[in-house]
Structure formats: C-alpha cells, structure tokens
Scaffold this motif. Sequence first.
Motif, PDB file in Angstrom:
ATOM      1  N   ILE A 182      13.173 -34.352  -2.825  1.00 24.94           N
ATOM      2  CA  ILE A 182      13.831 -35.300  -3.727  1.00 24.94           C
ATOM      3  C   ILE A 182      12.841 -36.349  -4.221  1.00 24.94           C
ATOM      4  O   ILE A 182      12.105 -36.949  -3.440  1.00 24.94           O
ATOM      5  CB  ILE A 182      15.029 -35.968  -3.032  1.00 24.94           C
ATOM      6  N   PHE A 183      12.843 -36.562  -5.533  1.00 22.07           N
ATOM      7  CA  PHE A 183      12.014 -37.613  -6.122  1.00 22.07           C
ATOM      8  C   PHE A 183      12.735 -38.956  -6.059  1.00 22.07           C
ATOM      9  O   PHE A 183      12.164 -39.973  -5.655  1.00 22.07           O
ATOM     10  CB  PHE A 183      11.681 -37.265  -7.568  1.00 22.07           C
ATOM     11  N   ALA A 184      13.998 -38.947  -6.468  1.00 21.26           N
ATOM     12  CA  ALA A 184      14.780 -40.189  -6.492  1.00 21.26           C
ATOM     13  C   ALA A 184      16.249 -39.877  -6.298  1.00 21.26           C
ATOM     14  O   ALA A 184      16.702 -38.758  -6.543  1.00 21.26           O
ATOM     15  CB  ALA A 184      14.563 -40.938  -7.799  1.00 21.26           C
ATOM     16  N   PRO A 216       0.455 -45.941   4.290  1.00 23.53           N
ATOM     17  CA  PRO A 216       1.633 -45.175   3.875  1.00 23.53           C
ATOM     18  C   PRO A 216       2.908 -45.996   4.007  1.00 23.53           C
ATOM     19  O   PRO A 216       3.050 -46.809   4.913  1.00 23.53           O
ATOM     20  CB  PRO A 216       1.644 -43.991   4.846  1.00 23.53           C
ATOM     21  N   PHE A 217       3.833 -45.774   3.102  1.00 24.31           N
ATOM     22  CA  PHE A 217       5.109 -46.476   3.166  1.00 24.31           C
ATOM     23  C   PHE A 217       6.007 -45.903   4.264  1.00 24.31           C
ATOM     24  O   PHE A 217       6.773 -46.623   4.880  1.00 24.31           O
ATOM     25  CB  PHE A 217       5.838 -46.390   1.821  1.00 24.31           C
ATOM     26  N   GLY A 218       5.935 -44.602   4.498  1.00 29.25           N
ATOM     27  CA  GLY A 218       6.777 -44.007   5.526  1.00 29.25           C
ATOM     28  C   GLY A 218       7.962 -43.271   4.939  1.00 29.25           C
ATOM     29  O   GLY A 218       8.145 -43.184   3.724  1.00 29.25           O
ATOM     30  N   ASN A 219       8.779 -42.732   5.818  1.00 29.19           N
ATOM     31  CA  ASN A 219       9.906 -41.893   5.400  1.00 29.19           C
ATOM     32  C   ASN A 219      11.163 -42.725   5.142  1.00 29.19           C
ATOM     33  O   ASN A 219      12.025 -42.838   5.997  1.00 29.19           O
ATOM     34  CB  ASN A 219      10.198 -40.835   6.467  1.00 29.19           C
ATOM     35  N   LEU A 279      19.179 -47.232  -8.141  1.00 29.85           N
ATOM     36  CA  LEU A 279      18.130 -46.221  -8.121  1.00 29.85           C
ATOM     37  C   LEU A 279      17.281 -46.391  -6.867  1.00 29.85           C
ATOM     38  O   LEU A 279      16.804 -47.482  -6.560  1.00 29.85           O
ATOM     39  CB  LEU A 279      17.255 -46.353  -9.370  1.00 29.85           C
ATOM     40  N   LEU A 280      17.089 -45.288  -6.132  1.00 25.24           N
ATOM     41  CA  LEU A 280      16.302 -45.303  -4.903  1.00 25.24           C
ATOM     42  C   LEU A 280      15.177 -44.278  -5.022  1.00 25.24           C
ATOM     43  O   LEU A 280      15.420 -43.119  -5.352  1.00 25.24           O
ATOM     44  CB  LEU A 280      17.170 -44.965  -3.693  1.00 25.24           C
ATOM     45  N   LEU A 281      13.951 -44.714  -4.744  1.00 27.49           N
ATOM     46  CA  LEU A 281      12.796 -43.832  -4.830  1.00 27.49           C
ATOM     47  C   LEU A 281      12.378 -43.372  -3.438  1.00 27.49           C
ATOM     48  O   LEU A 281      12.295 -44.175  -2.510  1.00 27.49           O
ATOM     49  CB  LEU A 281      11.625 -44.560  -5.507  1.00 27.49           C
ATOM     50  N   ASN A 282      12.119 -42.073  -3.300  1.00 23.06           N
ATOM     51  CA  ASN A 282      11.622 -41.527  -2.044  1.00 23.06           C
ATOM     52  C   ASN A 282      10.164 -41.967  -1.866  1.00 23.06           C
ATOM     53  O   ASN A 282       9.265 -41.540  -2.606  1.00 23.06           O
ATOM     54  CB  ASN A 282      11.709 -39.994  -2.079  1.00 23.06           C
ATOM     55  N   MET A 283       9.887 -42.832  -0.878  1.00 23.87           N
ATOM     56  CA  MET A 283       8.569 -43.432  -0.727  1.00 23.87           C
ATOM     57  C   MET A 283       7.616 -42.615   0.144  1.00 23.87           C
ATOM     58  O   MET A 283       6.475 -43.018   0.364  1.00 23.87           O
ATOM     59  CB  MET A 283       8.712 -44.848  -0.151  1.00 23.87           C
ATOM     60  N   VAL A 333       9.173 -50.848  -7.555  1.00 20.21           N
ATOM     61  CA  VAL A 333      10.004 -50.803  -6.355  1.00 20.21           C
ATOM     62  C   VAL A 333       9.877 -52.123  -5.608  1.00 20.21           C
ATOM     63  O   VAL A 333       8.875 -52.827  -5.716  1.00 20.21           O
ATOM     64  CB  VAL A 333       9.617 -49.634  -5.410  1.00 20.21           C
ATOM     65  N   THR A 334      10.923 -52.449  -4.866  1.00 18.76           N
ATOM     66  CA  THR A 334      10.904 -53.670  -4.059  1.00 18.76           C
ATOM     67  C   THR A 334      10.989 -53.311  -2.588  1.00 18.76           C
ATOM     68  O   THR A 334      11.781 -52.454  -2.179  1.00 18.76           O
ATOM     69  CB  THR A 334      12.075 -54.603  -4.425  1.00 18.76           C
ATOM     70  N   TYR A 335      10.154 -53.955  -1.814  1.00 19.32           N
ATOM     71  CA  TYR A 335      10.165 -53.808  -0.360  1.00 19.32           C
ATOM     72  C   TYR A 335       9.338 -54.938   0.204  1.00 19.32           C
ATOM     73  O   TYR A 335       8.726 -55.697  -0.544  1.00 19.32           O
ATOM     74  CB  TYR A 335       9.605 -52.438   0.058  1.00 19.32           C
TER      75      TYR A 335
END
Length: 248
Positions: free
Chosen positions: A111-113, A133-136, A120-124, A151-153
């Motif tokens: 999955i891309f998003a 790395p951002f992680g799973n 909207l959620l992006l697979n990081m 993206v926000t985090y």
Amino acid sequence: MFSNTVIYHKLVVFMKSRYTTLFLALLSIIFSPVSVMAQEEVSDSVIEAVAEGKSVRYCESYEALRAGNWQQLHPVTVTMRSRSKKRKWRGMNFQLRSKDKNVKKLLKKKIFAVMYGDTLLLNMRPYKSGGVPFGNFYAQAYLMNDGKLLVTYFDIDKREGLSAAHGMFGLVGGLTFLLTTSRRAMQQDVCYLVRLSDKKAFLVDDELMGSLLYHQPDLLKEFKSLKRRTRVAAETVIPFLERAGLMK
C-alpha cells in the motif's frame, strides 16, 4: 573504622542500587512510548477513535492517488492515538491492523497510501530522513498544489540521540536524557516533504521554508521573525504554507 563485614555489606548495597537503577532505566526505554528499538511510537494518551463504520480505502501508487483510483480495504481496524492533547496540531499515531493475512501483507509492503474517511495516510515504511528510517507506521499526509506530499510527525532524528547521550552521560544517564528530550519532541509535530524518487523525506526547517516562500518575501520575513524553536513546528509551518497558497 568499619569492619570487613560492614564494608562488604555497604558494597553489596551499592552494587544492588546501581544495577537496579540500570535495570529500571532499561525497562523504561524498552517499554517507553519513545522506544528506539520499537520503530513505532505508542501514545501515552487514551485511544481516541477506532474505525468501524468509517470508510477505509487504499491505493498502491502515487499515480493512483493523483487519479483518485482507490480500492476498498477490508477487514481493517484503524486506531488513532494522540501524543499531545494541549496543541492544535497535537500529533496523531495511526495504527492499521487486520487479522486477514492478505490485508496484513498489503498494509506492510504494497500500500502506498490509505484514505481513512477524509484523512490521507502515507505508508512511511520505505522512507528515511537523513538516513533514519521512519519505521512501520502510517503518517498523516497532505497533497500540495504542486503535487508534492507533506507529512506530519514528530522529529524522528530525536531518536538518534541515544548514541550521543550514551557517550556523554553513560548508559543510565543517556537513557534518562533520551527519555526526557524525546517525550518533549513527541508533543510537537514537524513537517516533512517526501521525495518519491529515492524515498527520502526532508524536514521542513528554516532553509526549506526559505525555498518554499521564496516568491513571497513578506511571508518569509514574518516567518523568520518568530522564535527559532517554534518555526519548525507543524502548527507554524502549515498555516504559513496555506497562506502562501501552496496547500490544497
């Protein structure tokens, strides 16, 4: 003068105390919401919402996202957790889970998003920031007018403070330092611009904002007049990008 027995007793107490401190520090880092090893931050706060009736759709590529080609994702549970209740941009963790093996495989690698309702959620999983790395997990994303993804985090580079803190303060002191600074960092979301070609994400800092607001010098001047430590926050960055007409 202390007898040998007393000295021995005091030494044992000291060693027990030191190793107890070390043990507790290790436990705290293992089970902490900011565990470096976990690669997935878990919120201190309560679960805010669990998707049941809300629509959950997915796409497998950026091109599909732009074309609006979404497919229904089922069965899946979306859990939202808040990292901070005190801020407007309070930072959310989105956990997507399924007991179906095929859906689990999709969520992890293909999955891309995801579109969760209108979020909207992006697979990081594929992305890194400065080699980190951002992680799973999935992060909230915004499509900008020029097609870029924002993206926000929280600032994931804060997780890399463990090695430096260990060298400066020793293991116990380093762990304590990491927990203190990381908990603070988790309560403030920052923004990343995603580059799809090489799966890199770039922190939207002063330099990047200078490029984004280059053609709007008045806005850039206003942005730079703010305190340095607040300029990187998503609650600062996104409103400026909206005012600049860069956000959808």
